[in-house]
Design an enzyme around this catalytic site. Structure first.
Site, PDB file in Angstrom:
ATOM      1  N   SER A 193       0.848  -1.192   0.000  1.00  0.00           N
ATOM      2  CA  SER A 193       0.000   0.000   0.000  1.00  0.00           C
ATOM      3  C   SER A 193       0.880   1.236   0.000  1.00  0.00           C
ATOM      4  O   SER A 193       2.062   1.178   0.340  1.00  0.00           O
ATOM      5  CB  SER A 193      -0.898   0.022   1.240  1.00  0.00           C
ATOM      6  OG  SER A 193      -0.171   0.439   2.385  1.00  0.00           O
ATOM      7  N   ASP A 194       0.323   2.369  -0.382  1.00  0.00           N
ATOM      8  CA  ASP A 194       1.026   3.619  -0.146  1.00  0.00           C
ATOM      9  C   ASP A 194       0.839   3.985   1.321  1.00  0.00           C
ATOM     10  O   ASP A 194       0.026   3.384   2.036  1.00  0.00           O
ATOM     11  CB  ASP A 194       0.524   4.720  -1.079  1.00  0.00           C
ATOM     12  CG  ASP A 194       1.609   5.747  -1.395  1.00  0.00           C
ATOM     13  OD1 ASP A 194       2.520   5.919  -0.574  1.00  0.00           O
ATOM     14  OD2 ASP A 194       1.540   6.371  -2.471  1.00  0.00           O
ATOM     15  N   TRP A 195       1.568   4.983   1.778  1.00  0.00           N
ATOM     16  CA  TRP A 195       1.617   5.331   3.196  1.00  0.00           C
ATOM     17  C   TRP A 195       0.203   5.577   3.765  1.00  0.00           C
ATOM     18  O   TRP A 195      -0.460   6.545   3.417  1.00  0.00           O
ATOM     19  CB  TRP A 195       2.472   6.577   3.399  1.00  0.00           C
ATOM     20  CG  TRP A 195       2.711   6.951   4.824  1.00  0.00           C
ATOM     21  CD1 TRP A 195       1.790   7.452   5.699  1.00  0.00           C
ATOM     22  CD2 TRP A 195       3.943   6.866   5.553  1.00  0.00           C
ATOM     23  NE1 TRP A 195       2.372   7.689   6.917  1.00  0.00           N
ATOM     24  CE2 TRP A 195       3.697   7.337   6.860  1.00  0.00           C
ATOM     25  CE3 TRP A 195       5.220   6.437   5.220  1.00  0.00           C
ATOM     26  CZ2 TRP A 195       4.692   7.406   7.836  1.00  0.00           C
ATOM     27  CZ3 TRP A 195       6.210   6.508   6.186  1.00  0.00           C
ATOM     28  CH2 TRP A 195       5.944   6.977   7.475  1.00  0.00           C
ATOM     29  N   GLY A 196      -0.236   4.657   4.614  1.00  0.00           N
ATOM     30  CA  GLY A 196      -1.520   4.830   5.293  1.00  0.00           C
ATOM     31  C   GLY A 196      -2.731   4.732   4.397  1.00  0.00           C
ATOM     32  O   GLY A 196      -3.841   5.076   4.836  1.00  0.00           O
ATOM     33  N   SER A 197      -2.569   4.263   3.162  1.00  0.00           N
ATOM     34  CA  SER A 197      -3.700   4.311   2.229  1.00  0.00           C
ATOM     35  C   SER A 197      -4.802   3.324   2.584  1.00  0.00           C
ATOM     36  O   SER A 197      -5.939   3.487   2.135  1.00  0.00           O
ATOM     37  CB  SER A 197      -3.225   4.074   0.788  1.00  0.00           C
ATOM     38  OG  SER A 197      -2.725   2.766   0.612  1.00  0.00           O
TER      39      SER A 197
END
Length: 766
Positions: free
Chosen positions: A300-304
């Protein structure tokens, strides 16, 4: 409290049995990890069989470096909880831990203190270098030099791997047509064909021929998908595209990266068709893993994952974890939801444990391929770290890439190259002396004030007198802060000195543009002109000395219509990294003949954005008659851009002639296009020969022009070469709205030249 003899004997027996069992397990694990006969797949399966559900989920959990690893162990709070997870084997990867000393500290915990000793994969944003920086990716793309781009990625992998890194979150392969979006600096521009070729070059550079080599790092194709089409160019915004655009423009660079063997993908922050990409099963499972057969893992992207709650797609964190895991997002970057929620979701039957096995298997597979099980400390050599980082080899490669990335936009009256002696040169602009801004965005490991400035680069040449005047700051406050750039819109106190310096000069070199932190993630802009008072400074200097060379430092296309109309020489020098000033000076003085070509269209005004060369005709594409208002146009500006895609000049000139098309497609599936290229100037130079096609009629309308081939050619003065380019089904076909690749019979036009505004045209029928 006293223990009787019986209790003591029982406890001793249990301890002996426990130790024996653990020793047997350790031996078996060691055999699995280091076996020379088992395949990687067999090793992964054997290791999975020994893992608990929680340990499998742990491989799917990625934490940012969360404490000073050389300092005290955290005792309470969230830090202590993460540390406990690391010791239990509930962390599969960490990011932003760098340097041999720190990486060794966390790797030692994972390998020597957890039950199974599974090594961590260490991620970092190696976007255009590690500590020594090459040009930003958009600038590198302007070279159109695939070998140079590959080498740049190889050098970045060599330097970052020496610091303990074994995974980069690059390349970004998002196609974008909107210069307002700050992350255009991180990609290859607006064109799918060029972007696909560059994606392959970067993947091959990072990963090399042997992923297990200590000089190689795993690459990551991002952001899957359509992030570059964020509405209004505003970062993290919704993307809304049709099926044809998705299949023909957005997805091909990702497919090219997959075919090149990229080991990881990253999903994106945006939603597409109402579904956040992190929770999009169609993208991640149906297309990527099933149709394309991708066997690496998706992060995932950061915190997505947790952001799906804010999107309005998940009701809470538990629901978000369920959606993401079922959709095929294998690793959770900094949401903490997988490690907290997935075990419960499996027990409730909301996530099939087979999906957990699949995700863990993919992650373990990449770790085995990297050779981390053979030697978890293979990247951790302090002697190599000192020898490689900042070495002459790294700097030489950065300088070579920087020179190749420069684009000569305009050169009236051959003002460039500069004479090497006997001239008074006024050097004006805060960016001319700046040693931090040229590093650009995404320079986490680079140190401030380590770039060679333009002032320093010009001072390497001693035949002229160079006088520097700042003129005006681009930004107000500290340049090194990353979260906000306050543009100077009022301080003109340096104007007078700049004007007086220009009055006394034979030539003025003005270095203007964006600060390095004005582009990148979260750096969207609604205006694309020179920020702050720089345009006023340019016009004020022009009034006293029209002999100006404008050097642009920027991370995106700018609207410089006034400059194009008035300034005789304009050089697009982007943000070129550590060797910026040396590269610019060598181009300005003619020791390097510029050969770069624009990978993105430059608009006349921001109101034209998004603007791109491969647009489609409307039913009313041109003025139908005198004084007719009902056609596709602006009332206050031309339709065409300031500088077209593929534009770039040289200190020599090139002539194209004798365009031929040999259509043997029905016999061997190829159309051969040839053209004669002549260096008609007085110096050796390189030219990017560009081939475009137009499918005149099709079941789905095609663009008026599409890049389908190019070749970088170097010629001596007066030399002529015949260049041959091949069109196969991959170049002649397209995806229909069912996602099927088709090649249709029909009439085609072929265009060849030095930009998308090509000079020669031919036709053929398929």
């Amino acid at each position: 409290m006293k223990l009787n003899k019986y209790c003591i004997l029982v406890l001793a027996g249990l301890l002996i049995i426990s130790c024996k069992t653990n020793n047997e397990n350790d031996l078996a694990l060691n055999d699995i990890k280091t076996s020379k006969t088992l395949s990687i797949e067999d090793k992964v399966d054997a290791l999975l069989a020994k893992m608990t559900l929680e340990e499998k989920i742990g491989q799917m959990n990625q934490y940012n470096g969360f404490w000073d690893v050389t300092g005290p162990v955290p005792k309470d709070g969230d830090q202590a909880k993460k540390y406990d997870h690391l010791r239990k084997g509930y962390v599969g990867s960490m990011l932003n831990v760098r340097g041999v000393k720190d990486v060794r500290a966390v790797q030692k915990i994972a390998v020597e203190e957890t039950r199974l000793g599974i090594p961590l994969i260490i991620g970092f944003d190696v976007i255009h270098g590690y500590e020594t920086l090459s040009p930003i990716p958009l600038a590198e793309s302007a070279s159109w030099d695939l070998e140079a781009i590959k080498t740049s990625a190889q050098i970045a992998a060599k330097e970052s791997s020496a610091a303990g890194i074994n995974w980069t979150f690059a390349p970004m392969v998002d196609i974008s047509r909107d210069a307002r979006w700050g992350r255009v600096m991180e990609g290859a521009g607006e064109d799918t064909y060029l972007g696909s070729k560059i994606a392959v070059a970067r993947v091959n550079g990072f990963q090399s021929d042997d992923l297990s080599s200590h000089n190689s790092i795993a690459a990551c194709a991002k952001h899957f998908a359509a992030y570059g089409f964020a509405e209004s160019g505003r970062d993290y915004n919704t993307a809304d595209v049709g099926t044809s655009t998705l299949n023909n423009i957005i997805l091909p660079p990702f497919k090219a990266a997959k075919d090149a063997g990229v080991r990881t993908f990253m999903n994106s922050f945006n939603e597409l068709n109402g579904i956040p990409a992190t929770g999009d099963k169609y993208l991640q499972r149906d297309i990527l893993k099933e149709q394309w057969g991708f066997d690496g893992f998706v992060v995932s992207d950061w915190g997505s994952i947790t952001e799906m709650i804010v999107h309005g797609h998940a009701k809470n964190g538990k629901h978000a974890a369920e959606i993401a895991a079922n959709a095929g997002s294998d690793m959770d970057m900094e949401s903490y939801l997988y490690v907290e929620e997935l075990a419960g979701l499996v027990k409730e039957g909301k996530v099939d444990e087979k999906l957990i096995d699949d995700a863990a298997r993919r992650i373990l597979r990449v770790k085995f391929e990297l050779g981390l099980f053979d030697d978890p400390y293979k990247y951790l050599d302090e002697a190599r770290e000192k020898e490689v980082i900042g070495s002459q080899e790294i700097h030489d490669a950065a300088l070579d890439m920087a020179k190749k990335s420069i684009v000569l936009l305009k050169n009236e009256n051959n003002l460039l190259p500069l004479k090497k002696e006997g001239q008074k040169i006024a050097l004006i602009g805060a960016l001319a002396a700046d040693k931090t801004s040229p590093l650009g965005s995404w320079r986490i490991a680079a140190k401030d004030n380590t770039a060679v400035s333009v002032l320093e680069g010009l001072n390497q040449y001693t035949g002229n007198t160079v006088t520097y005047a700042k003129g005006a700051d681009v930004s107000i406050g500290k340049e090194e802060f990353a979260f906000e750039i306050k543009v100077n819109t009022s301080d003109r106190s340096g104007f007078n000195k700049a004007i007086q310096t220009a009055k006394q000069a034979d030539v003025v070199v003005m270095v203007l543009g964006e600060h390095g932190f004005m582009s990148g993630e979260g750096r969207s802009r609604t205006e694309l002109g020179l920020p702050g008072v720089q345009q006023e400074l340019l016009e004020a200097v022009y009034k006293v000395n029209k002999n100006i060379v404008l050097v642009l430092n920027n991370g995106r296309p700018l609207t410089i219509t006034w400059a194009d109309e008035n300034i005789p020489a304009i050089v697009e020098a982007w943000q070129l990294g550590t060797q910026s000033g040396n590269a610019i000076a060598q181009v300005l003085y003619g020791d390097y003949n510029p050969s770069g070509k624009l990978p993105m269209t430059f608009p006349r005004r921001v109101g034209q954005v998004p603007i791109y060369y491969n647009y489609k005709n409307t039913g009313r594409p041109v003025l139908p008659g005198k004084d007719v208002v009902f056609w596709s146009h602006f009332q206050d500006e031309k339709n065409d851009p300031l500088y077209v895609f593929g534009h770039g000049l040289s200190y020599t000139s090139f002539n194209y002639s004798n365009l031929k098309v040999d259509n043997t497609y029905s016999n061997n599936g190829k159309v051969i296009v040839s053209v004669d290229l002549t260096n008609s100037g007085k110096v050796k130079g390189k030219e990017v020969v560009q081939l475009y096609i137009r499918d005149l009629y099709a079941s789905i309308t095609r663009p008026i022009k599409e890049l389908k081939g190019f070749e970088l050619v170097e010629l001596e003065p007066g030399e002529t070469k015949t260049i041959q380019l091949t069109l196969s089904k991959e170049e002649l076909g397209f995806f229909n709205n069912q996602g099927e690749f088709i090649v249709e019979n029909g009439s085609f036009e072929v265009y060849v030249g030095g930009s998308s505004k090509t000079s020669l045209k031919a036709e053929f029928t398929l």
